[in-house]
Design a protein around this motif. Sequence first.
Motif, short mmCIF file in Angstrom:
data_model
loop_
_atom_site.label_atom_id
_atom_site.label_comp_id
_atom_site.label_asym_id
_atom_site.label_seq_id
_atom_site.Cartn_x
_atom_site.Cartn_y
_atom_site.Cartn_z
N TYR A 223 68.93 4.82 -31.06
CA TYR A 223 69.31 6.20 -31.40
C TYR A 223 68.19 7.12 -30.92
CZ TYR A 223 66.73 4.93 -35.68
OH TYR A 223 65.80 4.46 -36.57
N SER B 84 64.55 7.50 -32.49
CA SER B 84 63.73 6.31 -32.74
C SER B 84 62.52 6.23 -31.81
CB SER B 84 64.58 5.04 -32.57
OG SER B 84 63.76 3.92 -32.33
N PRO B 85 61.29 6.27 -32.36
CA PRO B 85 60.11 6.15 -31.51
C PRO B 85 60.06 4.81 -30.74
CG PRO B 85 59.51 6.99 -33.67
CD PRO B 85 60.94 6.56 -33.76
N TYR B 86 60.36 3.71 -31.42
CA TYR B 86 60.33 2.42 -30.72
C TYR B 86 61.36 2.37 -29.59
CZ TYR B 86 56.70 0.07 -33.30
OH TYR B 86 55.48 -0.30 -33.78
N VAL C 206 71.86 5.49 -37.54
CA VAL C 206 70.45 5.58 -37.94
C VAL C 206 70.22 4.81 -39.25
CG1 VAL C 206 68.62 7.24 -38.56
CG2 VAL C 206 70.24 7.79 -36.75
N LYS D 185 75.48 -1.17 -39.65
CA LYS D 185 75.53 -1.06 -38.19
C LYS D 185 76.37 -2.25 -37.71
CE LYS D 185 70.66 0.45 -38.22
NZ LYS D 185 69.45 0.57 -37.40
N ARG E 108 68.39 -5.67 -37.87
CA ARG E 108 68.91 -4.29 -37.88
C ARG E 108 67.94 -3.26 -37.31
NH1 ARG E 108 67.76 -1.10 -42.90
NH2 ARG E 108 68.27 0.61 -41.54
N LYS E 109 66.76 -3.71 -36.88
CA LYS E 109 65.80 -2.71 -36.39
C LYS E 109 66.25 -2.13 -35.04
CE LYS E 109 61.54 -4.59 -38.45
NZ LYS E 109 60.17 -5.03 -38.14
N THR E 110 65.61 -1.05 -34.68
CA THR E 110 65.92 -0.33 -33.46
C THR E 110 64.67 -0.36 -32.57
OG1 THR E 110 67.18 1.14 -34.88
CG2 THR E 110 66.84 1.85 -32.60
N PRO E 111 64.78 -0.62 -31.29
CA PRO E 111 65.98 -0.89 -30.51
C PRO E 111 66.27 -2.39 -30.36
CG PRO E 111 64.15 -0.66 -29.01
CD PRO E 111 63.58 -0.55 -30.42
N ASP F 136 63.26 -6.64 -30.87
CA ASP F 136 61.85 -6.23 -30.91
C ASP F 136 61.39 -5.84 -29.50
OD1 ASP F 136 59.26 -6.64 -32.98
OD2 ASP F 136 58.77 -6.68 -30.85
N THR F 137 60.61 -4.75 -29.43
CA THR F 137 60.20 -4.21 -28.13
C THR F 137 59.33 -5.21 -27.35
OG1 THR F 137 58.33 -3.06 -29.19
CG2 THR F 137 60.34 -1.80 -28.84
N PHE G 211 52.17 4.50 -35.68
CA PHE G 211 53.56 4.74 -36.08
C PHE G 211 53.65 4.86 -37.61
CE2 PHE G 211 57.57 2.59 -37.46
CZ PHE G 211 58.48 3.51 -37.02
N ARG H 23 65.82 3.63 -46.02
CA ARG H 23 64.50 3.06 -45.74
C ARG H 23 63.83 2.55 -47.02
NH1 ARG H 23 67.09 3.83 -41.30
NH2 ARG H 23 65.88 4.36 -39.43
N MET I 215 65.01 -0.83 -47.21
CA MET I 215 64.59 -1.67 -46.08
C MET I 215 63.15 -2.16 -46.23
SD MET I 215 64.34 -0.46 -42.10
CE MET I 215 62.68 0.21 -42.21
N TYR J 220 59.03 -5.63 -42.40
CA TYR J 220 60.10 -4.91 -43.11
C TYR J 220 61.43 -5.20 -42.41
CZ TYR J 220 58.73 -1.72 -39.33
OH TYR J 220 58.39 -1.20 -38.11
N1 GSH Z 1 58.37 -4.34 -34.19
C1 GSH Z 1 59.57 -3.59 -33.92
C2 GSH Z 1 59.55 -2.26 -34.67
C3 GSH Z 1 60.84 -1.47 -34.52
C4 GSH Z 1 61.03 -0.43 -35.62
O1 GSH Z 1 60.38 -0.44 -36.66
N2 GSH Z 1 61.94 0.50 -35.39
C5 GSH Z 1 62.31 1.46 -36.41
C6 GSH Z 1 62.87 2.70 -35.75
S1 GSH Z 1 61.70 3.44 -34.64
C7 GSH Z 1 63.43 0.85 -37.24
O2 GSH Z 1 63.90 -0.21 -36.93
N3 GSH Z 1 63.87 1.53 -38.28
C8 GSH Z 1 65.00 1.04 -39.04
C9 GSH Z 1 66.29 1.13 -38.30
O3 GSH Z 1 66.35 1.73 -37.22
O4 GSH Z 1 67.27 0.59 -38.78
C10 GSH Z 1 59.69 -3.40 -32.42
O5 GSH Z 1 58.67 -3.45 -31.70
O6 GSH Z 1 60.82 -3.24 -31.92
#
Ligand code: GSH
Length: 306
Positions: free
Chosen positions: A12, A15-17, A39, A43, A54-57, A68-69, A105, A127, A130, A263
């Motif tokens: 989305y 999302s910073p990641y 968001v 999902k 469920r994390k993004t992206p 995971d990135t 972050f 959150r 989460m 998390y």
């Molecule tokens: N270690 C993960 C961290 C990813 C992360 O924390 N993303 C945040 C959004 S920037 C997230 O998942 N938030 C909960 C969600 O989007 O459901 C990675 O590198 O991808």
Amino acid sequence: MHRMSEIILHHYDMSPYAEKVRVALGLKGLSWRSVQVPVVMPKPELTALTGGYRKTPVLQIGADVYCDTSAIFRVLDRCEPSPPLYPPGAGASVRALEAWAQGNFVTAVTLFFGIGGVFSEEFLEDRRKMIPGGVNEELARAVVPSMRDHLRSRLTLLEQQLDDGRSYLLGDAVSAADLAAYHPIWFLSRSPLTEAALQPFEKVRAWRDRIAGIGHGEYREMDAEETLDVARRAASTTTPTSDPGDPTARRPGDRVQVMPDDYARDPVVGELVASDAHEIAIRRSDPRAGEVVVHFPREGFLTLAA
Ligand SMILES: N[C@@H](CCC(=O)N[C@@H](CS)C(=O)NCC(=O)O)C(=O)O
């Protein structure tokens, strides 16, 4: 290796990641498909692909799904080696910087929680569930001044690292170190409440603008439902391989569950297909997505018997 299937990013905008990966796609000049993920939970299409993560992206290539990135960057380096996100001879430095940037972050997010008025109540509620132990909003408010101290300290380190006039954090070549350090700053730049904190850091701002100038490459939006058809029609390109160095002697075919250790610790259950020091891939079947192979990094994830 993956030439046949398109690269699909589940993400989305805010999302910073996800921004870390969008810039990596731009850097490598790859064209990709973009799927907007909700968001907050649920999902349903995303978790049909991942099995619960469920994390993004999340990145999808046919019936292979990368969580995971760090797992995403490894597969992008295999798809398009130039320029390398993890340059040879710099692996530990880049990983160390990625880990430090996770702290940036968390500092930014804690600051936004504490300042208040940035996230919707629906977002906060999601959150709170989460994060193990929930979110202590009173504490977040109390530590806003400390978060501002942390931020200044972290930005000062970056400013000093860039002080000799180098273009990127590790020298002349851009790498995952830059993209990791960039995304929390991109996040802070989006709100007037925090953008002001960047003002004293001239070199950081110039570097931020240089990274932003890389762009996101060429992409077209795609429907979430369609990504399930793609997965169902494709076959995973992951070759089953044994991992003679596995410290616990796991073997392909073992049933395991894999989950983040911080998390959003939703476990994904499947059958071990391949693993090495950096990555683990498990196969699972889903009524909507068919048979998929889900990939995770080793560091930052727990693998347990299922
Ligand atoms: N270690 C993960 C961290 C990813 C992360 O924390 N993303 C945040 C959004 S920037 C997230 O998942 N938030 C909960 C969600 O989007 O459901 C990675 O590198 O991808």
